[in-house]
Design a protein around this motif. Sequence first.
Motif, mmCIF file in Angstrom:
data_model
loop_
_atom_site.group_PDB
_atom_site.id
_atom_site.type_symbol
_atom_site.label_atom_id
_atom_site.label_comp_id
_atom_site.label_asym_id
_atom_site.label_seq_id
_atom_site.Cartn_x
_atom_site.Cartn_y
_atom_site.Cartn_z
ATOM 1 N N MET A 144 0.845 -1.183 0.000
ATOM 2 C CA MET A 144 0.000 0.000 0.000
ATOM 3 C C MET A 144 0.883 1.236 0.000
ATOM 4 N N THR A 145 0.288 2.379 -0.316
ATOM 5 C CA THR A 145 1.020 3.638 -0.300
ATOM 6 C C THR A 145 1.039 4.215 1.111
ATOM 7 N N GLU A 146 1.956 5.145 1.328
ATOM 8 C CA GLU A 146 2.069 5.775 2.641
ATOM 9 C C GLU A 146 0.801 6.562 2.971
ATOM 10 N N GLU A 147 0.208 7.191 1.973
ATOM 11 C CA GLU A 147 -1.015 7.959 2.189
ATOM 12 C C GLU A 147 -2.166 7.055 2.618
ATOM 13 N N ASP A 148 -2.276 5.871 1.984
ATOM 14 C CA ASP A 148 -3.341 4.941 2.365
ATOM 15 C C ASP A 148 -3.092 4.352 3.748
ATOM 16 N N LEU A 149 -1.820 4.168 4.119
ATOM 17 C CA LEU A 149 -1.517 3.688 5.470
ATOM 18 C C LEU A 149 -1.968 4.696 6.513
ATOM 19 N N GLN A 150 -1.728 5.970 6.239
ATOM 20 C CA GLN A 150 -2.176 7.008 7.164
ATOM 21 C C GLN A 150 -3.696 7.011 7.274
ATOM 22 N N ALA A 151 -4.390 6.911 6.127
ATOM 23 C CA ALA A 151 -5.854 6.897 6.155
ATOM 24 C C ALA A 151 -6.385 5.668 6.879
ATOM 25 N N LEU A 152 -5.689 4.527 6.756
ATOM 26 C CA LEU A 152 -6.121 3.302 7.424
ATOM 27 C C LEU A 152 -6.010 3.438 8.938
ATOM 28 N N LEU A 153 -4.875 3.952 9.422
ATOM 29 C CA LEU A 153 -4.674 4.059 10.861
ATOM 30 C C LEU A 153 -5.504 5.187 11.473
ATOM 31 N N CYS A 154 -5.864 6.165 10.675
ATOM 32 C CA CYS A 154 -6.727 7.246 11.165
ATOM 33 C C CYS A 154 -8.212 6.905 10.976
ATOM 34 N N ARG A 155 -8.494 5.649 10.563
ATOM 35 C CA ARG A 155 -9.869 5.148 10.412
ATOM 36 C C ARG A 155 -10.657 5.922 9.364
ATOM 37 N N GLU A 156 -9.953 6.550 8.431
ATOM 38 C CA GLU A 156 -10.622 7.161 7.279
ATOM 39 C C GLU A 156 -10.802 6.138 6.163
ATOM 40 N N LEU A 157 -10.177 4.975 6.301
ATOM 41 C CA LEU A 157 -10.231 3.924 5.300
ATOM 42 C C LEU A 157 -10.340 2.589 6.031
ATOM 43 N N ARG A 158 -11.248 1.741 5.568
ATOM 44 C CA ARG A 158 -11.439 0.436 6.188
ATOM 45 C C ARG A 158 -10.669 -0.625 5.392
ATOM 46 N N PRO A 159 -10.157 -1.681 6.070
ATOM 47 C CA PRO A 159 -9.380 -2.703 5.343
ATOM 48 C C PRO A 159 -10.146 -3.330 4.182
ATOM 49 N N LEU A 160 -11.424 -3.672 4.400
ATOM 50 C CA LEU A 160 -12.188 -4.295 3.326
ATOM 51 C C LEU A 160 -12.412 -3.335 2.180
ATOM 52 N N GLY A 161 -12.745 -2.079 2.504
ATOM 53 C CA GLY A 161 -12.939 -1.089 1.447
ATOM 54 C C GLY A 161 -11.664 -0.825 0.674
ATOM 55 N N ALA A 162 -10.533 -0.772 1.378
ATOM 56 C CA ALA A 162 -9.254 -0.559 0.703
ATOM 57 C C ALA A 162 -8.914 -1.726 -0.221
ATOM 58 N N TYR A 163 -9.228 -2.959 0.219
ATOM 59 C CA TYR A 163 -8.935 -4.127 -0.618
ATOM 60 C C TYR A 163 -9.833 -4.153 -1.851
ATOM 61 N N MET A 164 -11.126 -3.886 -1.666
ATOM 62 C CA MET A 164 -12.053 -3.936 -2.798
ATOM 63 C C MET A 164 -11.760 -2.863 -3.823
ATOM 64 N N SER A 165 -11.253 -1.705 -3.383
ATOM 65 C CA SER A 165 -10.948 -0.618 -4.315
ATOM 66 C C SER A 165 -9.556 -0.735 -4.917
ATOM 67 N N GLY A 166 -8.785 -1.733 -4.512
ATOM 68 C CA GLY A 166 -7.458 -1.922 -5.072
ATOM 69 C C GLY A 166 -6.371 -1.102 -4.414
ATOM 70 N N ARG A 167 -6.686 -0.366 -3.372
ATOM 71 C CA ARG A 167 -5.682 0.454 -2.688
ATOM 72 C C ARG A 167 -4.835 -0.364 -1.728
ATOM 73 N N LEU A 168 -5.281 -1.559 -1.393
ATOM 74 C CA LEU A 168 -4.548 -2.452 -0.501
ATOM 75 C C LEU A 168 -4.429 -3.792 -1.206
ATOM 76 N N LYS A 169 -3.188 -4.215 -1.491
ATOM 77 C CA LYS A 169 -2.941 -5.470 -2.176
ATOM 78 C C LYS A 169 -2.423 -6.481 -1.163
ATOM 79 N N VAL A 170 -3.034 -7.645 -1.149
ATOM 80 C CA VAL A 170 -2.764 -8.655 -0.130
ATOM 81 C C VAL A 170 -2.154 -9.893 -0.781
ATOM 82 N N LYS A 171 -1.064 -10.375 -0.196
ATOM 83 C CA LYS A 171 -0.473 -11.655 -0.578
ATOM 84 C C LYS A 171 -0.573 -12.567 0.639
ATOM 85 N N GLY A 172 -1.405 -13.572 0.541
ATOM 86 C CA GLY A 172 -1.645 -14.460 1.666
ATOM 87 C C GLY A 172 -3.125 -14.640 1.904
#
Length: 310
Positions: A266-294
């Motif tokens: 993920m990008t640094e900006e998305d990490l900040q939004a995730l920890l500040c609860r402006e972005l949810r893990p599921l929403g980030a994954y569905m929108s492609g902003r969070l890429k998961v291996k595993g």
Amino acid sequence: MIVFRLGRIRTPQGPGMVLLLPFIDSFQRVDLRTRAFSVPPCKLASKDGAVLSVGADVQFRIWDPVLSVMTVKDLNTATRMTAQNAMTKALLKRSLREIQMEKLKISDQLLLEINDVTRAWGLEVDRMELAVEAVLQPPQDSPAGPSLDSTLQQLALHFLGGGMNSVAGGAPLLGPDTLEMVSEVELPAPHVGAGPSPKQPVAEGLLTALQPFLSEALVSQVGACYQFNVILPSGTQSIYFLDLTTGQGRVGHGVPDGIPDVVVDMTEEDLQALLCRELRPLGAYMSGRLKVKGDLAVAMKLEAVLRALK
């Protein structure tokens, strides 16, 4: 009726009497009438952080019986999954107000997107109507801007370089409007001598500030090790880890000691939004902003970490 003679498909037969040869012909009936199904309500996160329960009503018909038999085994399930995926991706890009005000327009766009997929199956969707069942969580954004609770203020103090020492030294606390991205700088090689310490990267400050909120209960609940590959604004990549497998958990810079259960890009900006609860893990994954291996289910356990921050 679609008839297969010795495995070869014949011209569609019927309605009416159809002659079949025993042990040689096999057949499949196809209903050409308009049918309907409902997409069951599911929880979705909108662009502004609202959590909705949204379903849909879909009407469709088969216009090419041969294609419908040859391309897809279960048309009902395939069409339902296509409609649900299209609905999820479309709503993730819109705010709650847009969804409520432009529901008919969104339904028309979804109709076109679904038909682009289903026409190759010999199926056409005639009607698609969204149904917003309930708003489970209001939007996190407000006209005055996002507010920070005490936990997020500590995070902001940490990665902006103030830390708790600045509070002890009498520096004023940061207000809700002072949270902003800090430009990434290259850290010089460690050296001996006096001088000001380099500015701490945003991602490292955010992740390091998680340490006080880790606990044995969180380790028992999550029980996984994460590796974060964070893309910095300069285009470079920094690696961090969050180990919630033993003790009270650890977080730090670099790769974990063992093999991580999940690797997150993920990008640094998305990490900040995730920890500040402006972005949810599921929403980030569905929108492609969070890429998961595993394991995706293990990755979604990050929600427990965010609840600990709250």
